[in-house]
Design a protein around this motif. Structure first.
Motif, short mmCIF file in Angstrom:
data_model
loop_
_atom_site.label_atom_id
_atom_site.label_comp_id
_atom_site.label_asym_id
_atom_site.label_seq_id
_atom_site.Cartn_x
_atom_site.Cartn_y
_atom_site.Cartn_z
N PRO A 267 0.80 -1.23 0.00
CA PRO A 267 0.00 0.00 0.00
C PRO A 267 0.83 1.28 0.00
O PRO A 267 0.44 2.27 -0.62
CB PRO A 267 -0.83 -0.13 1.29
CG PRO A 267 -0.89 -1.59 1.55
CD PRO A 267 0.42 -2.15 1.09
N SER A 268 1.97 1.26 0.67
CA SER A 268 2.78 2.48 0.75
C SER A 268 3.43 2.85 -0.58
O SER A 268 3.93 3.96 -0.74
CB SER A 268 3.86 2.32 1.83
OG SER A 268 4.75 1.26 1.50
N ASP A 269 3.44 1.91 -1.53
CA ASP A 269 4.03 2.19 -2.84
C ASP A 269 3.06 2.87 -3.80
O ASP A 269 3.48 3.38 -4.84
CB ASP A 269 4.51 0.88 -3.49
CG ASP A 269 5.60 0.21 -2.68
OD1 ASP A 269 6.58 0.89 -2.33
OD2 ASP A 269 5.47 -1.01 -2.40
N ILE A 270 1.78 2.85 -3.47
CA ILE A 270 0.75 3.37 -4.37
C ILE A 270 0.77 4.89 -4.37
O ILE A 270 0.82 5.54 -3.32
CB ILE A 270 -0.63 2.84 -3.95
CG1 ILE A 270 -0.66 1.31 -3.99
CG2 ILE A 270 -1.73 3.43 -4.83
CD1 ILE A 270 -0.35 0.70 -5.34
N ASP A 271 0.72 5.48 -5.57
CA ASP A 271 0.74 6.93 -5.70
C ASP A 271 -0.65 7.55 -5.65
O ASP A 271 -0.81 8.68 -5.19
CB ASP A 271 1.42 7.34 -7.01
CG ASP A 271 2.88 6.93 -7.03
OD1 ASP A 271 3.60 7.26 -6.08
OD2 ASP A 271 3.30 6.25 -8.00
N LEU B 298 -1.61 8.06 -15.43
CA LEU B 298 -0.34 7.38 -15.67
C LEU B 298 0.32 7.82 -16.97
O LEU B 298 1.54 7.69 -17.12
CB LEU B 298 -0.55 5.86 -15.66
CG LEU B 298 -0.98 5.27 -14.31
CD1 LEU B 298 -1.11 3.75 -14.41
CD2 LEU B 298 0.00 5.64 -13.19
N GLN B 299 -0.47 8.35 -17.88
CA GLN B 299 0.11 8.92 -19.10
C GLN B 299 0.52 10.38 -18.91
O GLN B 299 1.10 10.98 -19.81
CB GLN B 299 -0.89 8.84 -20.26
CG GLN B 299 -1.12 7.43 -20.79
CD GLN B 299 -2.15 7.40 -21.90
OE1 GLN B 299 -3.14 8.15 -21.87
NE2 GLN B 299 -1.95 6.55 -22.88
N VAL C 261 -1.76 13.92 -10.73
CA VAL C 261 -0.99 13.52 -9.56
C VAL C 261 0.49 13.57 -9.95
O VAL C 261 0.91 12.92 -10.91
CB VAL C 261 -1.37 12.11 -9.09
CG1 VAL C 261 -0.47 11.66 -7.94
CG2 VAL C 261 -2.84 12.07 -8.69
N ARG C 262 1.25 14.32 -9.20
CA ARG C 262 2.65 14.53 -9.55
C ARG C 262 3.43 13.20 -9.48
O ARG C 262 3.32 12.44 -8.53
CB ARG C 262 3.28 15.54 -8.58
CG ARG C 262 4.72 15.91 -8.92
CD ARG C 262 5.23 16.98 -7.97
NE ARG C 262 6.60 17.34 -8.26
CZ ARG C 262 7.30 18.23 -7.58
NH1 ARG C 262 6.73 18.86 -6.55
NH2 ARG C 262 8.55 18.51 -7.90
N ASP C 263 4.20 12.94 -10.55
CA ASP C 263 5.06 11.76 -10.63
C ASP C 263 4.29 10.46 -10.41
O ASP C 263 4.80 9.51 -9.81
CB ASP C 263 6.21 11.84 -9.61
CG ASP C 263 7.10 13.05 -9.84
OD1 ASP C 263 7.31 13.41 -11.01
OD2 ASP C 263 7.59 13.62 -8.85
N ALA C 264 3.07 10.40 -10.91
CA ALA C 264 2.25 9.20 -10.74
C ALA C 264 2.86 8.02 -11.47
O ALA C 264 3.06 8.08 -12.69
CB ALA C 264 0.83 9.46 -11.24
N ARG C 265 3.14 6.95 -10.74
CA ARG C 265 3.74 5.75 -11.35
C ARG C 265 2.92 4.49 -11.08
O ARG C 265 2.72 3.68 -11.97
CB ARG C 265 5.16 5.55 -10.80
CG ARG C 265 5.93 4.43 -11.50
CD ARG C 265 7.32 4.26 -10.90
NE ARG C 265 7.29 3.73 -9.55
CZ ARG C 265 7.25 2.42 -9.25
NH1 ARG C 265 7.25 1.52 -10.23
NH2 ARG C 265 7.24 2.02 -8.00
N VAL D 209 -3.56 -3.36 -9.77
CA VAL D 209 -2.42 -2.44 -9.64
C VAL D 209 -1.89 -2.21 -11.05
O VAL D 209 -1.61 -3.17 -11.79
CB VAL D 209 -1.32 -3.02 -8.75
CG1 VAL D 209 -0.09 -2.09 -8.74
CG2 VAL D 209 -1.82 -3.24 -7.33
N LEU D 210 -1.76 -0.94 -11.45
CA LEU D 210 -1.26 -0.60 -12.78
C LEU D 210 -0.05 0.31 -12.65
O LEU D 210 0.04 1.13 -11.72
CB LEU D 210 -2.33 0.08 -13.62
CG LEU D 210 -3.57 -0.76 -13.95
CD1 LEU D 210 -4.68 -0.46 -12.94
CD2 LEU D 210 -4.07 -0.51 -15.36
N GLU D 211 0.85 0.21 -13.62
CA GLU D 211 2.11 0.96 -13.58
C GLU D 211 2.27 1.78 -14.86
O GLU D 211 1.96 1.30 -15.96
CB GLU D 211 3.29 0.01 -13.45
CG GLU D 211 4.65 0.71 -13.40
CD GLU D 211 5.80 -0.27 -13.28
OE1 GLU D 211 6.89 0.17 -12.88
OE2 GLU D 211 5.60 -1.47 -13.60
N ALA D 212 2.78 2.99 -14.72
CA ALA D 212 3.04 3.84 -15.87
C ALA D 212 4.27 3.37 -16.63
O ALA D 212 5.30 3.08 -16.04
CB ALA D 212 3.24 5.29 -15.41
#
Length: 397
Positions: free
Chosen positions: A285-289, A361-362, A370-374, A392-395
């Protein structure tokens, strides 16, 4: 399997009132609206339409005139498919399950590209017909339905229990509505974009105490087309995309209104599916932006944020009141405006979740970026989170 799946493009109708009354001289037809979005999404994706191998539809509302909608649309779009052409139904999770079907067809090698798509028109349907349909879907026709037990009623009971257990004020829970309207004011797809204050929220008539008009979802029409592809295809487009890193699903084996006693405020299915998605993605959870969650009422956003580990138990409402879940806060939640303000075209609502995640994410979310959303987290529910689906999705840019 070695294949990985990416969300590469989306097109969506702004949430609002689009359905025309049955006696209107000029009708807005669901298949025409959706076909236009398919053309837009495929063009944005930059893929060859001949690579589209699967069409995964969220089943339409029963009010839709055209039946066998999926196969009709395959014909209307002139899209022969080697994968599947299907319709999926799962109440609030309908579009989430259609999304899953599209992902699975790619993972199984049935298609390089799959569309997850659907339309939900309901606003011109009479309130009585709509409510009777909703009650028969969410409760036992022999027990709850004769007494008029509605979905909002059980969410209100969750809110009352939460307030009792944790000493939380109604104002703290209502702050979710204020926050979400602020996010919606920045979203061109949102149904309600006028800013509101806490005083505005508390002044509204009660729907089911302690939830007032601005704390529950509106009836909404909407339509979305998502384009998913093998990561190799997504990479070849040269455009940024959202890679699906982890998925989790859990059904409690209980219906949405259940006589089986449980912890009303725990949302155990969201906990279990969230844990599975985190494990599959190799994150926590702490990794989620940021998170875009399925939450028809303010209290549901509070509870699911806790169940997914984004907020400590009993602190979800306080987190909203203290701006932790706002844009610019520690963990922005529902940057689209959420179901209360962005809108809730129920059978396609989870598709709008993925639209928001893809734009974030794009890096295309504009003022609500959201700044630096990854890393993003999404959720969908069948009803009162008796079942939950989490991604969970990643940019990848």
């Amino acid at each position: 399997m070695s294949r990985r799946v990416a969300l590469v493009a989306a097109a969506a109708l702004p949430c609002g009132k689009w359905q025309t009354p049955a006696d209107a001289a000029l009708q807005v037809l669901e298949h025409e609206v959706l076909a236009s979005l398919v053309a837009d999404a495929v063009a944005e994706a930059g893929i060859d339409r001949r690579d589209i191998g699967s069409l995964a539809f969220a089943q339409c509302r029963p009010y839709t005139l055209q039946k066998y909608f999926a196969t009709f649309m395959a014909h209307y779009l002139r899209l022969p498919c080697t994968g599947t052409v299907s319709e999926t139904l799962g109440n609030g999770m309908t579009a989430g399950l259609a999304f899953e079907r599209a992902v699975d067809d790619i993972l199984l090698g049935r298609a390089k590209v799959a569309l997850a798509l659907g339309v939900n028109f309901e606003t011109a349907t009479s309130a009585a017909e709509h409510m009777m349909s909703s009650m028969r879907a969410t409760g036992d026709v022999d027990f709850q339905v004769p007494f008029g037990f509605t979905p909002i009623a059980w969410y209100a009971m969750d809110a009352a229990r939460y307030m009792h257990e944790y000493g939380v004020s109604r104002e703290a829970i209502a702050s979710v509505a204020v926050k979400n309207r602020r996010h919606a004011s920045l979203n061109p797809l949102a149904q309600f974009r006028k800013l509101i204050t806490m005083e505005d929220v508390l002044a509204q008539p009660m729907i089911v105490e302690p939830l007032g008009l601005f704390e529950v979802p509106p009836r909404s029409d909407g339509a979305v087309c998502l384009v998913l592809a093998e990561e190799e295809v997504a990479r070849a487009t040269g455009r940024p995309y959202a890679l699906i890193r982890g998925r989790g699903f859990y059904h409690e084996g209980a219906h949405q209104i259940s006589e089986v006693p449980n912890d009303m405020t725990a949302l155990a299915a969201a906990q279990r599916s969230g844990q599975a998605a985190y494990a599959a993605a190799g994150v926590g959870p702490s990794d989620i932006d940021f998170a875009e969650v399925y939450a028809p009422c303010t209290i549901v956003e509070v509870l699911v944020s806790e169940a997914l580990g984004l907020m400590p138990r009993g602190r979800g409402a306080h987190g909203a009141a203290e701006s932790e879940t706002s844009l610019g806060g520690r963990i922005p939640i529902c940057t689209s405006g959420g179901l209360q303000s962005r809108g809730h075209p129920a059978y396609v609502t989870p598709f709008y979740t993925f639209v928001e995640v893809l734009e974030q994410l794009q890096g295309r979310a504009g003022e609500r970026q959201v700044r630096d959303a990854r890393l993003a987290l999404t959720s969908a529910e069948l009803g009162n989170y008796n079942a939950a689906l989490v991604h969970v999705l990643e940019a990848v840019r």
